[in-house]
Design an enzyme around this catalytic site. Structure first.
Site, PDB file in Angstrom:
ATOM      1  N   ASP A  40       0.031 -18.584   5.290  1.00 35.36           N
ATOM      2  CA  ASP A  40      -0.804 -19.722   4.870  1.00 35.36           C
ATOM      3  C   ASP A  40      -0.667 -19.917   3.357  1.00 35.36           C
ATOM      4  O   ASP A  40      -0.107 -19.068   2.661  1.00 35.36           O
ATOM      5  CB  ASP A  40      -2.271 -19.517   5.280  1.00 35.36           C
ATOM      6  CG  ASP A  40      -2.849 -18.199   4.783  1.00 35.36           C
ATOM      7  OD1 ASP A  40      -2.306 -17.638   3.815  1.00 35.36           O
ATOM      8  OD2 ASP A  40      -3.837 -17.723   5.366  1.00 35.36           O
ATOM      9  N   ARG A  91      -7.748 -23.085  10.249  1.00 30.30           N
ATOM     10  CA  ARG A  91      -8.699 -22.159  10.871  1.00 30.30           C
ATOM     11  C   ARG A  91      -9.823 -22.955  11.521  1.00 30.30           C
ATOM     12  O   ARG A  91     -10.445 -23.791  10.876  1.00 30.30           O
ATOM     13  CB  ARG A  91      -9.261 -21.181   9.833  1.00 30.30           C
ATOM     14  CG  ARG A  91     -10.142 -20.116  10.456  1.00 30.30           C
ATOM     15  CD  ARG A  91     -10.623 -19.077   9.461  1.00 30.30           C
ATOM     16  NE  ARG A  91      -9.635 -18.078   9.082  1.00 30.30           N
ATOM     17  CZ  ARG A  91      -9.266 -17.053   9.848  1.00 30.30           C
ATOM     18  NH1 ARG A  91      -9.778 -16.902  11.051  1.00 30.30           N
ATOM     19  NH2 ARG A  91      -8.381 -16.183   9.402  1.00 30.30           N
ATOM     20  N   ASP A 138       0.880 -10.827   4.179  1.00 34.04           N
ATOM     21  CA  ASP A 138      -0.443 -11.431   3.971  1.00 34.04           C
ATOM     22  C   ASP A 138      -1.331 -10.423   3.247  1.00 34.04           C
ATOM     23  O   ASP A 138      -1.038  -9.224   3.234  1.00 34.04           O
ATOM     24  CB  ASP A 138      -1.061 -11.834   5.318  1.00 34.04           C
ATOM     25  CG  ASP A 138      -2.135 -12.903   5.157  1.00 34.04           C
ATOM     26  OD1 ASP A 138      -2.366 -13.370   4.011  1.00 34.04           O
ATOM     27  OD2 ASP A 138      -2.761 -13.284   6.158  1.00 34.04           O
ATOM     28  N   LYS A 140      -1.709 -23.064   7.803  1.00 34.70           N
ATOM     29  CA  LYS A 140      -2.677 -22.560   8.791  1.00 34.70           C
ATOM     30  C   LYS A 140      -3.902 -23.455   8.839  1.00 34.70           C
ATOM     31  O   LYS A 140      -4.371 -23.921   7.797  1.00 34.70           O
ATOM     32  CB  LYS A 140      -3.091 -21.140   8.387  1.00 34.70           C
ATOM     33  CG  LYS A 140      -4.222 -20.557   9.229  1.00 34.70           C
ATOM     34  CD  LYS A 140      -4.408 -19.074   8.929  1.00 34.70           C
ATOM     35  CE  LYS A 140      -5.369 -18.831   7.792  1.00 34.70           C
ATOM     36  NZ  LYS A 140      -5.563 -17.408   7.508  1.00 34.70           N
ATOM     37  N   THR A 159      -4.233 -14.582  12.438  1.00 34.91           N
ATOM     38  CA  THR A 159      -3.298 -15.228  11.506  1.00 34.91           C
ATOM     39  C   THR A 159      -1.896 -14.638  11.671  1.00 34.91           C
ATOM     40  O   THR A 159      -0.909 -15.378  11.819  1.00 34.91           O
ATOM     41  CB  THR A 159      -3.786 -15.046  10.050  1.00 34.91           C
ATOM     42  OG1 THR A 159      -5.091 -15.619   9.940  1.00 34.91           O
ATOM     43  CG2 THR A 159      -2.841 -15.687   9.054  1.00 34.91           C
TER      44      THR A 159
HETATM   45  C1  R5P Z   1      -7.142 -15.705   4.602  1.00 38.44           C
HETATM   46  O1  R5P Z   1      -7.159 -16.518   3.711  1.00 38.44           O
HETATM   47  C2  R5P Z   1      -6.520 -14.369   4.435  1.00 38.44           C
HETATM   48  O2  R5P Z   1      -5.498 -14.440   3.506  1.00 38.44           O
HETATM   49  C3  R5P Z   1      -6.013 -13.804   5.755  1.00 38.44           C
HETATM   50  O3  R5P Z   1      -4.978 -14.636   6.239  1.00 38.44           O
HETATM   51  C4  R5P Z   1      -7.116 -13.726   6.764  1.00 38.44           C
HETATM   52  O4  R5P Z   1      -8.210 -13.055   6.233  1.00 38.44           O
HETATM   53  C5  R5P Z   1      -6.649 -13.008   8.014  1.00 38.44           C
HETATM   54  O5  R5P Z   1      -7.690 -13.016   8.926  1.00 38.44           O
HETATM   55  P1  R5P Z   1      -7.437 -12.821  10.469  1.00 38.44           P
HETATM   56  O6  R5P Z   1      -6.628 -11.578  10.647  1.00 38.44           O
HETATM   57  O7  R5P Z   1      -8.817 -12.690  11.041  1.00 38.44           O
HETATM   58  O8  R5P Z   1      -6.745 -14.034  10.980  1.00 38.44           O
END
Ligand code: R5P
Length: 294
Positions: free
Chosen positions: A171, A196, A221, A194, A229
């Site tokens: 993202d 959400r 990430d 991305k 994600t």
């Molecule tokens: C969001 O901005 C962060 O950089 C991560 O992509 C996010 O926290 C990942 O969360 P999850 O594993 O719940 O998708």
């Protein structure tokens, strides 16, 4: 000034490495939980006149970790510690970084307030700074945000070849790690997009097409929490006929069945930094902290 390391329940592995690198001894400390769930903290060695490096990650059970840190830091000060520096490899609560919906708690700000009232200084890694641009906007104590980019870049360079590997950020926010790391070691990179919908539902799509076929992909990430994600990013690149997909995150929150989800989506390997103790920890960032504290 004499220094000592106080190791809290979520700081053990990191503190051991830090202690070795800095040559600073660990303080004997008793941490326990009363039958009703309340926390017990007792220093078994003297903190008087010392600078205490208090190591804790706000993860696992983040609320307990936070309260344990608060109780230990306040107690150390009461017992005569000269300074208490919070060494928080993972600073939790930073993702609720604004009031998204009317009436919500702006948790990042409130947690920063709490920590500013028990610590003299704070050090962390790659805090989730997206809408808040600097820790000093919410902390009232000096707060330093270190980067794990160098150790991650070194890991990627050792394991993969720039000739057949693309670094991908899932993202826009991840570009500050993925694109930066790729540039530092001369790898090609691209950043996905991305959307959400809620904490357990995201959609990820490829924004810029590349020559994907036969390539290895390393997705980078900052946090894996629910794993959605990462899993969606894997699916998006897999559709394009890539060879292998490898995942790297800085903070291995891995809540619920995140690990299974990511493996099921097709990750060939998963590596994380040791900011949160986890089975995937393969990248040691304690050297960056030791360097900062020397
Ligand atoms: C969001 O901005 C962060 O950089 C991560 O992509 C996010 O926290 C990942 O969360 P999850 O594993 O719940 O998708």
């Amino acid at each position: 000034m004499p220094k000592a390391i106080a190791v809290l329940s979520k700081g053990k592995g990191f503190a051991a490495k830090l202690s070795g690198k800095l040559g600073i001894k660990k303080l004997p400390l008793k941490l326990d939980v009363f039958p009703d769930g309340e926390l017990y903290v007792r220093f078994l060695g003297s903190v008087k006149g010392k600078t205490i490096y208090m190591v804790q990650s706000l993860s696992g059970a983040p609320n307990n970790a936070l309260l344990e840190l608060f109780l230990a830091a306040r107690t150390a000060k009461e017992l005569g510690a000269k300074k208490v520096f919070g060494i928080l490899p993972y600073l939790g609560y930073m993702r609720q970084d604004k009031r998204f919906k009317a009436g919500e708690c702006f948790s990042a700000k409130e947690v920063a307030w709490l920590l500013s009232n028990c610590l003299d200084r704070l050090y962390t890694f790659d805090a989730h700074l997206h809408r808040i641009k600097s820790l000093n906007k919410i902390f009232r104590i000096p707060a330093k945000n270190l980067s794990s980019a160098k150790p991650i870049a070194a890991y990627i360079k050792k394991k993969f070849s720039s000739k057949n590997t693309v670094i991908v950020g899932p993202d826009i926010e991840s570009s500050q790690w993925a694109a930066k790391i790729a540039k530092s070691i001369g790898f090609e990179s691209t950043i996905l997009r991305k959307k959400r919908f809620h904490s357990r539902k995201v959609k990820v799509h490829v924004h810029k097409e590349l020559e994907w076929k036969g390539k290895n992909v390393v997705i980078v990430d900052d946090i894996v929490s629910s794993g959605h994600t990462m899993a969606e990013a894997i699916k998006a690149v897999k559709k394009r006929g890539v060879k292998e997909v490898h995942c790297i995150c800085i903070h291995a929150v891995f809540s619920e069945d995140a690990l299974r989800k990511i493996r099921k989506a097709g990750a060939k390997s998963i590596a994380s930094c040791n900011t949160i103790p986890h089975a995937t920890n393969k990248i040691d960032v304690s050297g960056e902290m030791a360097e900062e504290l020397r």
